[in-house]
Design an enzyme around this catalytic site. Structure first.
Site, PDB file in Angstrom:
ATOM      1  N   LYS A 116      34.794  57.887  34.745  1.00  0.00           N
ATOM      2  CA  LYS A 116      35.698  59.008  34.463  1.00  0.00           C
ATOM      3  C   LYS A 116      36.491  58.868  33.169  1.00  0.00           C
ATOM      4  O   LYS A 116      37.367  59.696  32.903  1.00  0.00           O
ATOM      5  CB  LYS A 116      36.649  59.200  35.644  1.00  0.00           C
ATOM      6  CG  LYS A 116      37.628  58.064  35.846  1.00  0.00           C
ATOM      7  CD  LYS A 116      38.552  58.369  37.030  1.00  0.00           C
ATOM      8  CE  LYS A 116      39.683  57.355  37.069  1.00  0.00           C
ATOM      9  NZ  LYS A 116      40.609  57.609  38.178  1.00  0.00           N
ATOM     10  N   CYS A 224      34.457  43.180  44.221  1.00  0.00           N
ATOM     11  CA  CYS A 224      35.493  43.788  45.043  1.00  0.00           C
ATOM     12  C   CYS A 224      36.211  42.700  45.831  1.00  0.00           C
ATOM     13  O   CYS A 224      35.567  41.809  46.373  1.00  0.00           O
ATOM     14  CB  CYS A 224      34.803  44.765  45.984  1.00  0.00           C
ATOM     15  SG  CYS A 224      35.782  45.209  47.378  1.00  0.00           S
ATOM     16  N   THR A 226      38.748  43.675  48.103  1.00  0.00           N
ATOM     17  CA  THR A 226      39.527  44.403  49.117  1.00  0.00           C
ATOM     18  C   THR A 226      39.614  43.639  50.434  1.00  0.00           C
ATOM     19  O   THR A 226      40.670  43.571  51.060  1.00  0.00           O
ATOM     20  CB  THR A 226      38.899  45.800  49.344  1.00  0.00           C
ATOM     21  OG1 THR A 226      39.083  46.543  48.151  1.00  0.00           O
ATOM     22  CG2 THR A 226      39.553  46.544  50.491  1.00  0.00           C
ATOM     23  N   ARG A 227      38.498  43.082  50.868  1.00  0.00           N
ATOM     24  CA  ARG A 227      38.506  42.384  52.158  1.00  0.00           C
ATOM     25  C   ARG A 227      39.441  41.181  52.105  1.00  0.00           C
ATOM     26  O   ARG A 227      40.141  40.879  53.059  1.00  0.00           O
ATOM     27  CB  ARG A 227      37.095  41.963  52.540  1.00  0.00           C
ATOM     28  CG  ARG A 227      36.225  43.169  52.856  1.00  0.00           C
ATOM     29  CD  ARG A 227      34.806  42.773  53.176  1.00  0.00           C
ATOM     30  NE  ARG A 227      34.009  43.967  53.380  1.00  0.00           N
ATOM     31  CZ  ARG A 227      32.699  43.969  53.602  1.00  0.00           C
ATOM     32  NH1 ARG A 227      32.034  42.816  53.634  1.00  0.00           N
ATOM     33  NH2 ARG A 227      32.053  45.085  53.790  1.00  0.00           N
ATOM     34  N   GLY A 328      40.045  43.809  42.640  1.00  0.00           N
ATOM     35  CA  GLY A 328      38.742  43.604  42.028  1.00  0.00           C
ATOM     36  C   GLY A 328      38.805  42.391  41.130  1.00  0.00           C
ATOM     37  O   GLY A 328      39.888  41.990  40.692  1.00  0.00           O
ATOM     38  N   SER A 352       7.068  47.262  47.513  1.00  0.00           N
ATOM     39  CA  SER A 352       6.425  46.223  48.307  1.00  0.00           C
ATOM     40  C   SER A 352       6.934  46.256  49.750  1.00  0.00           C
ATOM     41  O   SER A 352       6.152  46.142  50.694  1.00  0.00           O
ATOM     42  CB  SER A 352       6.687  44.865  47.657  1.00  0.00           C
ATOM     43  OG  SER A 352       5.975  43.880  48.329  1.00  0.00           O
ATOM     44  N   THR A 355       5.107  48.829  51.646  1.00  0.00           N
ATOM     45  CA  THR A 355       3.749  48.470  52.096  1.00  0.00           C
ATOM     46  C   THR A 355       3.821  47.514  53.295  1.00  0.00           C
ATOM     47  O   THR A 355       3.001  47.595  54.192  1.00  0.00           O
ATOM     48  CB  THR A 355       2.899  47.838  50.968  1.00  0.00           C
ATOM     49  OG1 THR A 355       3.567  46.664  50.520  1.00  0.00           O
ATOM     50  CG2 THR A 355       2.688  48.771  49.816  1.00  0.00           C
TER      51      THR A 355
HETATM   52  P1  5GP Z   1      28.025  46.285  43.694  1.00  0.00           P
HETATM   53  O1  5GP Z   1      26.762  47.050  43.513  1.00  0.00           O
HETATM   54  O2  5GP Z   1      28.504  45.679  42.402  1.00  0.00           O
HETATM   55  O3  5GP Z   1      27.950  45.283  44.801  1.00  0.00           O
HETATM   56  O4  5GP Z   1      29.134  47.331  44.166  1.00  0.00           O
HETATM   57  C1  5GP Z   1      29.502  48.429  43.371  1.00  0.00           C
HETATM   58  C2  5GP Z   1      30.616  49.184  44.073  1.00  0.00           C
HETATM   59  O5  5GP Z   1      31.783  48.365  44.233  1.00  0.00           O
HETATM   60  C3  5GP Z   1      31.149  50.389  43.337  1.00  0.00           C
HETATM   61  O6  5GP Z   1      30.315  51.487  43.406  1.00  0.00           O
HETATM   62  C4  5GP Z   1      32.484  50.611  44.024  1.00  0.00           C
HETATM   63  O7  5GP Z   1      32.348  51.337  45.231  1.00  0.00           O
HETATM   64  C5  5GP Z   1      32.915  49.204  44.361  1.00  0.00           C
HETATM   65  N1  5GP Z   1      33.955  48.739  43.433  1.00  0.00           N
HETATM   66  C6  5GP Z   1      33.944  48.758  42.089  1.00  0.00           C
HETATM   67  N2  5GP Z   1      35.061  48.208  41.579  1.00  0.00           N
HETATM   68  C7  5GP Z   1      35.801  47.833  42.630  1.00  0.00           C
HETATM   69  C8  5GP Z   1      37.084  47.211  42.749  1.00  0.00           C
HETATM   70  O8  5GP Z   1      37.749  46.841  41.790  1.00  0.00           O
HETATM   71  N3  5GP Z   1      37.521  47.023  44.019  1.00  0.00           N
HETATM   72  C9  5GP Z   1      36.806  47.408  45.103  1.00  0.00           C
HETATM   73  N4  5GP Z   1      37.344  47.236  46.307  1.00  0.00           N
HETATM   74  N5  5GP Z   1      35.591  47.960  45.023  1.00  0.00           N
HETATM   75  C10 5GP Z   1      35.103  48.175  43.802  1.00  0.00           C
END
Ligand code: 5GP
Length: 392
Positions: A116, A224, A226-227, A328, A352, A355
């Protein structure tokens, strides 16, 4: 004169009389305190992640993986638009959700949710120069007034762009549902992606308020935290199965977003019912990803970070606000070269998988999937690096 017992003691007495002691204790625990509506609960059935399962091989008539068709055609519930392509979306992160990425992915009929932070003028210039890429891009926005104004400027300035990705870290707020509803009213013929959520009831809520596609995933992403920071999340495979079921029942679709670490995870996501997959980390470190190459001990790297990391917040919001923490992380990814090699590796793996389970198309994968629970996935005797792969 006898005093009336307070209401909560009466409830306790009633419970004791009605139920056996153990059951009474369990009910009381569920109620939190006797009679209170708020409750601590434990859902006992195990929820699964990609690492907990493998796909069971099945007899098939397919002779070669080249027979497998990776593209799908969807008709979206609200926009009534039809889209055909490979159901892969690169994440709307400012490192990978770039115009350069979109230009290459469109050649493979795959999508990019463009981040964005491009201006409306940059969008107009891009769309004018690359009209062939337009069916494979989504424009992203959060819920702030500034974001929604920019979304409007982009859509008015680039009428050919048909997909909007409304993205917030926590799709459970009432304010988010209101935004989805308002955006749907304003753009009735645009395909709207909304998320993120991980449960059936919120998937339904977003679809009923105007989302065509719900983005599923809280906490599985490669950068991420968050957890770790909040203790909130949902194992991704179960989230896909439960949300896909809810969405498909309403004629909606879902994206499995985050946690795809290898082509096998992508195959499992489709097997579990995901209509699309969204990946960030897998596309980090490529030539099309943003950011300068840095050299360390003769090896090249590109920086990759979460959109809620302190790196991203410093870049776009002037720092981490003092009421929140970063959710993050920031990493350096070995340089992988042009993204084509990553795509071919991913597509080859999914083909793959098809298949092995006897699916002639990605659409058929969930019908041909039986998952088996496992305790071991990979033989790690030589670690996870492969010198012959891009980025090693
Ligand atoms: P990956 O494919 O790298 O495992 O996950 C990508 C996804 O991680 C993104 O599409 C978004 O939903 C999530 N994500 C991206 N940046 C952050 C972040 O800073 N914090 C969290 N909680 N999720 C993120």
């Amino acid at each position: 004169r006898r005093r009336r017992a307070p209401a909560h003691t009466m409830q306790q007495t009633l419970l004791r009389r009605l139920l056996r002691p153990a059951a009474a204790a369990a009910t009381a625990a569920t109620l939190g305190c006797y009679g209170c509506a708020h409750a601590m609960r434990i859902e006992e059935d195990a929820k699964l992640d990609f690492k907990d399962v493998l796909l069971r091989p099945k007899r098939s008539t397919l002779v070669s993986r080249s027979q497998v068709d990776l593209s799908r055609t969807f008709k979206f519930r609200h926009s009534q638009r039809t889209w055909t392509g490979v159901p892969l979306i690169v994440a709307n992160m400012d490192t990978v959700g770039t115009f350069e990425m979109a230009t290459t992915l469109a050649k493979h009929q795959a999508m990019v949710a463009v981040h964005k932070h491009y201006t409306a003028d940059e969008w107009k210039a891009f769309v004018a120069a690359h009209p062939d890429v337009v069916p494979y891009v989504a424009v992203s926005a959060g819920t702030s007034a500034k974001d929604l104004q920019k979304l409007d400027d982009i859509i008015v300035g680039c009428p050919a762009v048909a997909t909007i990705c409304l993205d917030v870290a926590n799709g459970y707020s009432e304010g988010f549902v209101t935004t989805v509803k308002l955006v749907r009213e304003r753009y009735p013929r645009h395909t709207i992606i909304a998320g993120n959520v991980v449960t059936n009831e919120m998937t339904e809520e977003l679809i009923m308020h105007g989302a065509d596609i719900v983005k599923v995933g809280i906490g599985p992403g490669s950068v991420c935290t968050t957890r770790k920071q909040t203790g909130v999340g949902y194992p991704q495979l179960s989230a896909i199965m439960e949300c896909a079921d809810a969405a498909h029942g309403l004629g909606g679709h879902i994206i499995s977003d985050g946690g795809i670490t290898c082509p096998g995870d992508a195959a499992k996501a489709f097997g579990a019912g995901a209509d699309f997959i969204m990946c960030g980390g897998m596309f980090a470190g490529t030539a099309e990803a943003a950011g300068a190459l840095v050299e360390r001990n003769g090896k090249q790297y590109k920086q990759f970070y979460g959109m809620s990391s302190s790196t991203a917040m410093t870049k776009h919001a002037g720092g981490v606000a003092n009421y929140r923490s970063s959710e993050g992380k920031t990493v350096e990814v070995p340089y992988k070269g042009p993204v084509d090699a990553v795509l071919l590796d991913l597509f080859g793996g999914i083909r793959s998988a098809c298949t092995y389970i006897g699916a002639a198309t990605v659409k058929e994968m969930s019908k041909r999937t039986t998952f088996i629970r496992v305790t071991q996935q990979l033989n790690q005797v030589f670690g996870s690096h492969d010198l012959a792969k891009p980025g090693g």
